[in-house]
Enzyme design. Structure first.
Site, PDB file in Angstrom:
ATOM      1  N   THR A 259       0.863  -1.037   0.088  1.00 16.62           N
ATOM      2  CA  THR A 259       0.095   0.085  -0.133  1.00 16.62           C
ATOM      3  C   THR A 259       0.885   1.216  -0.174  1.00 16.62           C
ATOM      4  O   THR A 259       1.800   1.241   0.681  1.00 16.62           O
ATOM      5  CB  THR A 259      -1.127  -0.065   1.336  1.00 16.62           C
ATOM      6  OG1 THR A 259      -1.284   1.281   1.468  1.00 16.62           O
ATOM      7  CG2 THR A 259      -0.247  -0.267   2.569  1.00 16.62           C
TER       8      THR A 259
ATOM      9  N   TYR B  64      -1.641   0.069  10.187  1.00 17.59           N
ATOM     10  CA  TYR B  64      -1.845  -0.862   9.029  1.00 17.59           C
ATOM     11  C   TYR B  64      -0.841  -0.604   7.964  1.00 17.59           C
ATOM     12  O   TYR B  64      -0.304  -1.542   7.605  1.00 17.59           O
ATOM     13  CB  TYR B  64      -3.236   0.143   8.516  1.00 17.59           C
ATOM     14  CG  TYR B  64      -3.352  -0.434   7.165  1.00 17.59           C
ATOM     15  CD1 TYR B  64      -3.802  -1.668   6.693  1.00 17.59           C
ATOM     16  CD2 TYR B  64      -3.256   0.567   5.962  1.00 17.59           C
ATOM     17  CE1 TYR B  64      -4.070  -2.089   5.280  1.00 17.59           C
ATOM     18  CE2 TYR B  64      -3.270   0.033   4.719  1.00 17.59           C
ATOM     19  CZ  TYR B  64      -3.767  -1.348   4.360  1.00 17.59           C
ATOM     20  OH  TYR B  64      -3.890  -1.578   3.060  1.00 17.59           O
TER      21      TYR B  64
HETATM   22  N1  LIG Z   1      -8.847  -1.149  -1.115  1.00 16.73           N
HETATM   23  C1  LIG Z   1      -7.631  -0.597  -1.258  1.00 16.73           C
HETATM   24  O1  LIG Z   1      -7.955   0.724  -1.556  1.00 16.73           O
HETATM   25  C2  LIG Z   1      -6.541  -0.934  -1.001  1.00 16.73           C
HETATM   26  C3  LIG Z   1      -5.320  -0.078  -0.995  1.00 16.73           C
HETATM   27  C4  LIG Z   1      -4.188  -0.357  -0.739  1.00 16.73           C
HETATM   28  C5  LIG Z   1      -3.863  -1.777  -0.390  1.00 16.73           C
HETATM   29  N2  LIG Z   1      -4.963  -2.742  -0.230  1.00 16.73           N
HETATM   30  C6  LIG Z   1      -4.720  -3.942   0.160  1.00 16.73           C
HETATM   31  O2  LIG Z   1      -5.421  -5.091  -0.846  1.00 16.73           O
HETATM   32  C7  LIG Z   1      -5.874  -6.213   0.080  1.00 16.73           C
HETATM   33  C8  LIG Z   1      -7.182  -6.483  -0.407  1.00 16.73           C
HETATM   34  O3  LIG Z   1      -8.186  -5.366   0.011  1.00 16.73           O
HETATM   35  P1  LIG Z   1      -9.593  -5.188  -0.141  1.00 16.73           P
HETATM   36  O4  LIG Z   1     -10.011  -3.958  -0.386  1.00 16.73           O
HETATM   37  O5  LIG Z   1      -9.892  -6.184  -1.179  1.00 16.73           O
HETATM   38  O6  LIG Z   1     -10.170  -5.866   1.074  1.00 16.73           O
HETATM   39  P2  LIG Z   1     -11.197  -6.791   1.545  1.00 16.73           P
HETATM   40  O7  LIG Z   1     -11.717  -6.463   2.839  1.00 16.73           O
HETATM   41  O8  LIG Z   1     -12.458  -6.376   0.517  1.00 16.73           O
HETATM   42  O9  LIG Z   1     -10.936  -8.082   1.347  1.00 16.73           O
HETATM   43  C9  LIG Z   1      -9.874  -8.796   1.898  1.00 16.73           C
HETATM   44  C10 LIG Z   1     -10.554 -10.462   1.794  1.00 16.73           C
HETATM   45  O10 LIG Z   1      -9.490 -11.237   2.757  1.00 16.73           O
HETATM   46  C11 LIG Z   1     -10.405 -12.039   3.425  1.00 16.73           C
HETATM   47  N3  LIG Z   1      -9.657 -12.242   4.831  1.00 16.73           N
HETATM   48  C12 LIG Z   1      -9.118 -11.363   5.738  1.00 16.73           C
HETATM   49  N4  LIG Z   1      -8.437 -11.715   6.612  1.00 16.73           N
HETATM   50  C13 LIG Z   1      -8.183 -13.144   6.286  1.00 16.73           C
HETATM   51  C14 LIG Z   1      -7.728 -14.320   6.824  1.00 16.73           C
HETATM   52  N5  LIG Z   1      -6.966 -14.199   8.036  1.00 16.73           N
HETATM   53  N6  LIG Z   1      -7.682 -15.542   6.471  1.00 16.73           N
HETATM   54  C15 LIG Z   1      -8.538 -15.549   5.542  1.00 16.73           C
HETATM   55  N7  LIG Z   1      -9.121 -14.655   4.627  1.00 16.73           N
HETATM   56  C16 LIG Z   1      -8.895 -13.360   5.237  1.00 16.73           C
HETATM   57  C17 LIG Z   1     -11.760 -11.320   3.762  1.00 16.73           C
HETATM   58  O11 LIG Z   1     -12.726 -12.239   3.886  1.00 16.73           O
HETATM   59  C18 LIG Z   1     -11.622 -10.600   2.240  1.00 16.73           C
HETATM   60  O12 LIG Z   1     -12.305 -11.614   1.378  1.00 16.73           O
HETATM   61  C19 LIG Z   1      -5.608  -6.030   1.375  1.00 16.73           C
HETATM   62  O13 LIG Z   1      -4.354  -6.636   1.775  1.00 16.73           O
HETATM   63  C20 LIG Z   1      -5.427  -4.655   1.628  1.00 16.73           C
HETATM   64  O14 LIG Z   1      -4.358  -3.989   2.612  1.00 16.73           O
HETATM   65  C21 LIG Z   1      -6.108  -2.264  -0.563  1.00 16.73           C
END
Ligand SMILES: NC(=O)c1ccc[n+]([C@@H]2O[C@H](COP(=O)([O-])OP(=O)(O)OC[C@H]3O[C@@H](n4cnc5c(N)ncnc54)[C@H](O)[C@@H]3O)[C@@H](O)[C@H]2O)c1
Length: 329
Positions: free
Chosen positions: A117, A141
């Protein structure tokens, strides 16, 4: 050979799964469904419900399948929550990533793509920010993700293991074909929240800070369409398959839009003039976070298709309407 997607039922992970399916890849998913949804996945995905830190389950997945690579999205993503409950983030994002990386090394899975991120930069001194900028996260985070990047670097030096860490900027939009989108309850992402306001799902929209050192006083961010982000992952996977080495890359367009510009775009695309309230700055918000993206463009031959704010908004809004129908059934 299959690709294992952790957190595949989540917002970004589900787009990745649809893209991999379109590309004809064998698809495995591990997800605990804490924030994700099984219905967001293509039927072809072989789904393991469980925790990404569960090494027994991971060993079973690696034994039952011929896994070529892991794309690791699973994690917790709410910055203010990480300030209130840092240990949750160091467990779910850092410690469980460590377990997953160890399971990969043990099973001989040598290609790994990691969701990092822009939060690892904190408040960047130079914008657009490049990958060599100082890493000074402002929240647990961001630190939890940076710690995973550091582990990946050490592990790739010690073992037959190569990784790509993509530092995402602000991910937005939805599948252009309408199969999935951002479905998280209580999401805080600006474009999603503005779409909810346009559809009357919330009474108003708050702008946090109107006195930043930016052209219109509101925060400037780099919004990347989620489908372009998924395609960057696939190109990163193909790059690792050529035998290329580990790399860290920003994933953004290098274009900054202010909060007001985003709100104007949502009002224009939706045709709804929803209420906007100006509120004080939130602690830890940076004025400008925009990617320098020359590395990803050069390394992956990445050609983003949706670098267009009204298009991003249109896709997000279409998904939000679909979600309302789904939730009303
Ligand atoms: N959305 C953004 O703008 C953004 C920006 C930078 C980085 N990210 C990173 O991208 C990744 C995905 O983000 P997102 O927006 O899709 O989030 P999200 O919450 O929609 O998806 C996360 C998924 O991981 C699963 N999950 C969480 N903990 C778990 C565990 N311990 N075991 C198994 N499954 C687990 C959840 O059920 C979910 O399906 C994350 O790692 C986040 O830090 C997102």
């Amino acid at each position: 050979m299959a690709v294992l997607v952790t957190g595949g039922a989540g917002y970004i992970g589900s787009h990745m799964c649809w893209l991999l399916e379109e590309a004809g890849e064998d698809l495995l998913v591990i997800d605990d469904f804490s924030t994700g949804f099984q219905w967001a996945l293509p039927d072809s995905a072989k789904v393991y419900e469980g925790d990404v830190g569960d090494q027994e389950l991971l060993a079973q997945i690696f034994k039952e399948n011929d896994v070529d690579a892991v794309i690791h999205f699973a994690g917790s993503i709410i910055v203010p929550e990480s300030v209130e409950n840092p240990l949750k983030y160091y467990l779910n994002n850092t410690a469980k990533s460590r377990s997953l990386i160890e399971a990969c090394v043990t099973a001989g899975v040598d290609k790994f793509i990691f969701s990092s991120t822009a939060a690892v930069y904190g408040d960047p001194e130079v914008v657009p920010v490049d990958e060599n900028a100082p890493l000074k996260p402002l929240s647990p985070y961001g630190t939890s993700k940076l710690m995973t990047e550091l582990m990946l670097s050490d592990v790739s030096n010690a073992h037959n293991f190569r990784y790509t860490a993509l530092r995402y900027f602000n991910v937005a939009g939805a599948d252009p074909k309408g199969r999935t989108g951002q479905s998280t309850k209580n999401a805080t992402h600006l474009i999603k929240v503005a779409c909810e306001a346009a559809l009357g799902k919330r009474g108003h929209l708050g702008i946090f800070g109107t006195d930043f050192d930016t052209p219109d006083g509101t925060g400037l961010r780099d919004y990347i369409h989620v489908w372009d982000l998924a395609s960057a992952h696939y190109l990163a996977l193909k790059r690792l398959r050529t035998g290329a080495g580990s790399i860290v890359m920003n994933a953004g367009y290098s274009d900054g839009y202010s909060v007001r510009q985003v709100i104007d775009a949502v009002k224009a695309v939706s045709g709804v003039d929803f209420e906007v309230r100006e509120e004080p700055r939130r602690a830890g918000d940076s004025p400008k976070v925009v990617a320098q993206n020359t590395r990803i463009l050069a390394e992956l031959d990445w050609k983003p298709e949706y670098n267009n704010l009204p298009k991003i908004v249109e896709h997000a809004l279409n998904w939000e309407k679909k979600l309302s129908l789904r939730n009303s059934l």
